[in-house]
Design a protein around this motif. Structure first.
Motif, mmCIF file in Angstrom:
data_model
loop_
_atom_site.group_PDB
_atom_site.id
_atom_site.type_symbol
_atom_site.label_atom_id
_atom_site.label_comp_id
_atom_site.label_asym_id
_atom_site.label_seq_id
_atom_site.Cartn_x
_atom_site.Cartn_y
_atom_site.Cartn_z
ATOM 1 N N ASN A 105 0.827 -1.216 0.000
ATOM 2 C CA ASN A 105 0.000 0.000 0.000
ATOM 3 C C ASN A 105 0.859 1.263 0.000
ATOM 4 O O ASN A 105 0.551 2.244 -0.704
ATOM 5 C CB ASN A 105 -0.958 0.005 1.185
ATOM 6 C CG ASN A 105 -2.174 -0.877 0.968
ATOM 7 O OD1 ASN A 105 -2.589 -1.097 -0.161
ATOM 8 N ND2 ASN A 105 -2.749 -1.378 2.052
ATOM 9 N N ASN A 106 1.933 1.267 0.784
ATOM 10 C CA ASN A 106 2.824 2.431 0.797
ATOM 11 C C ASN A 106 3.426 2.669 -0.580
ATOM 12 O O ASN A 106 3.547 3.817 -1.034
ATOM 13 C CB ASN A 106 3.951 2.244 1.821
ATOM 14 C CG ASN A 106 3.483 2.463 3.253
ATOM 15 O OD1 ASN A 106 2.382 2.964 3.486
ATOM 16 N ND2 ASN A 106 4.311 2.083 4.205
ATOM 17 N N ASN A 107 3.803 1.599 -1.235
ATOM 18 C CA ASN A 107 4.382 1.723 -2.568
ATOM 19 C C ASN A 107 3.359 2.296 -3.552
ATOM 20 O O ASN A 107 3.678 3.156 -4.378
ATOM 21 C CB ASN A 107 4.873 0.360 -3.050
ATOM 22 C CG ASN A 107 5.674 0.441 -4.336
ATOM 23 O OD1 ASN A 107 6.723 1.091 -4.379
ATOM 24 N ND2 ASN A 107 5.186 -0.198 -5.385
ATOM 25 N N HIS A 108 2.110 1.825 -3.445
ATOM 26 C CA HIS A 108 1.052 2.324 -4.318
ATOM 27 C C HIS A 108 0.815 3.817 -4.102
ATOM 28 O O HIS A 108 0.562 4.569 -5.050
ATOM 29 C CB HIS A 108 -0.245 1.552 -4.062
ATOM 30 C CG HIS A 108 -1.431 2.115 -4.780
ATOM 31 N ND1 HIS A 108 -1.657 1.928 -6.127
ATOM 32 C CD2 HIS A 108 -2.459 2.906 -4.334
ATOM 33 C CE1 HIS A 108 -2.760 2.544 -6.479
ATOM 34 N NE2 HIS A 108 -3.273 3.147 -5.419
ATOM 35 N N GLU A 109 0.919 4.248 -2.848
ATOM 36 C CA GLU A 109 0.652 5.645 -2.506
ATOM 37 C C GLU A 109 1.874 6.542 -2.656
ATOM 38 O O GLU A 109 1.819 7.752 -2.361
ATOM 39 C CB GLU A 109 0.119 5.710 -1.069
ATOM 40 C CG GLU A 109 -1.232 5.015 -0.904
ATOM 41 C CD GLU A 109 -1.603 4.759 0.549
ATOM 42 O OE1 GLU A 109 -0.856 5.254 1.445
ATOM 43 O OE2 GLU A 109 -2.612 4.074 0.799
#
Length: 447
Positions: free
Chosen positions: A387-391
């Motif tokens: 999720n951090n990578n996506h954001e």
């Protein structure tokens, strides 16, 4: 429902109809299904997944792989016996369409082979651990961002639905995953409904659910091709079972009842004298006492009783199915075949003893406790990183962690639900051993 439609050879992406009478009997489509499953990476991973008792120093213990192979053998026998009777009852299936009794056996064997392919590591506790990460763990934070059905998919993570995804979901360059025949997929679908409403009826087909929201459209396509009977209204999706799903379920019920019990006996968790008292009730009409008494080892004696018991249960399952075939085709048989077995009381007694002596043994409980902790840790770290990578706010740790994901899991998912499900799917495909390795890597880098 009608058998001609239920025995569809269609595969995902087909643009023309596959006819049974035009099939090459040396490479029959239903048998191709079996081959594709057995050569798949997801099936091979079952060799290092717990059935009940964790892998140990003894060679007695069944893994998910050996269990699945045994269920497929039992399923093939049940399918062939049923197939012979169905062909006798409806001769046009062979005379006009070219179906044979062995087709039924091939379909049930393939679906049985795949029946556990979506189960996470560490047995059924793996499913519960994934679900509880979302229902009572850190995953609760995502609830308000998902629909009710998406949320239910996660908090009630289901190996059967995950298995349907393993068998059918496309990824770049691989359309339709294994591209199995729709007949085999239908037989695989023991619970042809979505996660909500949960257990809306006492119908065995409503006991669990069979597909995630991501797979809904293709599931509906398979059901329509097979002519399954819808049994939900409004926006809810559910169907009566494909008749051969009853046979897959029966094969699994027979194997885990008898063979898990056999494992417990061979490991000394259940005494042989105690076991004999239970098994003799299943085999008293077919046992050869002289042969039994000539066997000198516990393993051979239990193996002999196990073979007789499975044989009797196979014949009984066939009998129950044929007696109720018309009701099953009408979608009016809401029971498992073993629920209507003349041996139901005996099977229930064995399961109760197995729960007490085997499933609640210290070794099994320790495995489940470890599984909960490991799966919770893996979910937390990988979901956070993904999720951090996506954001666009991935830490260096997140980036390094994502690099150890297998290449086929390096996919971009824009939708939160799909990202969460993607990580659940990755973890579900880990073997027990690989889950331990990933957990150790994460733990060592947290020191």
């Amino acid at each position: 429902m009608n058998w001609e439609q239920l025995l569809s050879l269609k595969r995902q992406g087909d643009t023309s109809k596959r006819l049974r009478k035009e099939q090459d009997d040396t490479r029959l489509g239903f048998e191709v299904d079996y081959d594709r499953i057995i050569f798949s990476a997801a099936f091979r991973s079952l060799q290092d997944k717990t059935q009940v008792i964790p892998l140990s120093k003894t060679d007695f213990v069944h893994t998910r792989l050996t269990h699945s192979l045994e269920v497929s053998v039992v399923g093939r026998s049940i399918g062939r016996l049923v197939g012979k009777k169905i062909i006798d009852k409806y001769p046009y299936l062979q005379e006009i369409h070219g179906f044979h009794m062995n087709d039924f056996g091939a379909i049930v064997a393939a679906a049985s082979l795949a029946h556990d392919i979506g189960n996470p590591p560490f047995g059924h506790s793996g499913e519960k651990a994934i679900g509880e990460y979302f229902s009572i763990g850190k995953g609760q934070q995502f609830k308000d961002q998902l629909t009710d059905k998406q949320w239910q998919d996660l908090i009630d993570f289901e190996g059967n639905a995950n298995g349907f995804s393993v068998l059918t979901s496309s990824r770049p360059g691989i359309e339709g995953s294994l591209r199995l025949s729709y007949a085999t997929l239908g037989a695989f679908m023991k619970y042809p409904k979505e996660s909500l409403p949960k257990k809306p009826t006492q119908n065995i087909a409503d006991k669990k659910y069979g597909f995630f929201q991501t797979d809904k459209n293709f599931f509906k396509e398979v059901a329509a091709e097979l002519g399954l009977i819808p049994n939900k209204t409004g926006n809810d999706i559910g169907y009566e079972r494909h008749p051969l799903a009853y046979l897959v379920e029966a094969a699994d019920d027979i194997c885990y009842t008898i063979i898990d019990f056999e494992d417990g006996i061979n490991l000394g968790l259940v005494s042989e004298d105690f076991a004999l008292e239970y098994l003799i009730k299943l085999v008293k009409d077919s046992i050869d006492t002289l042969k039994y008494n000539s066997l000198t080892t516990k393993e051979d004696r239990i193996s002999y009783l196990r073979a007789l018991a499975i044989g009797n249960l196979i014949n009984d399952a066939v009998k129950v199915f044929i007696e109720n075939e018309s009701s099953i085709l009408e979608g009016k048989f809401p029971y498992a075949l073993t629920d209507r077995s003349k041996y139901k009381a005996q099977m229930d007694d064995i399961i109760k003893l197995s729960v007490k002596k085997i499933y609640n043994s210290r070794e099994v409980i320790e495995k489940e406790l470890s599984g909960y902790q490991i799966i919770n840790n893996l979910l937390d770290k990988f979901i956070t990183a993904y999720n951090n990578n996506h954001e666009g706010k991935a830490t260096n740790y997140d980036k390094l962690l994502l690099k150890i994901l297998p290449e086929k899991h390096h996919l971009i998912k824009e939708n939160l639900y799909e990202r969460l499900l993607h990580i659940c799917h990755f973890i579900s495909l880990l073997t027990d051993g690989n889950a331990l390795i990933y957990n150790k890597i994460i733990a060592s880098n947290n020191c």
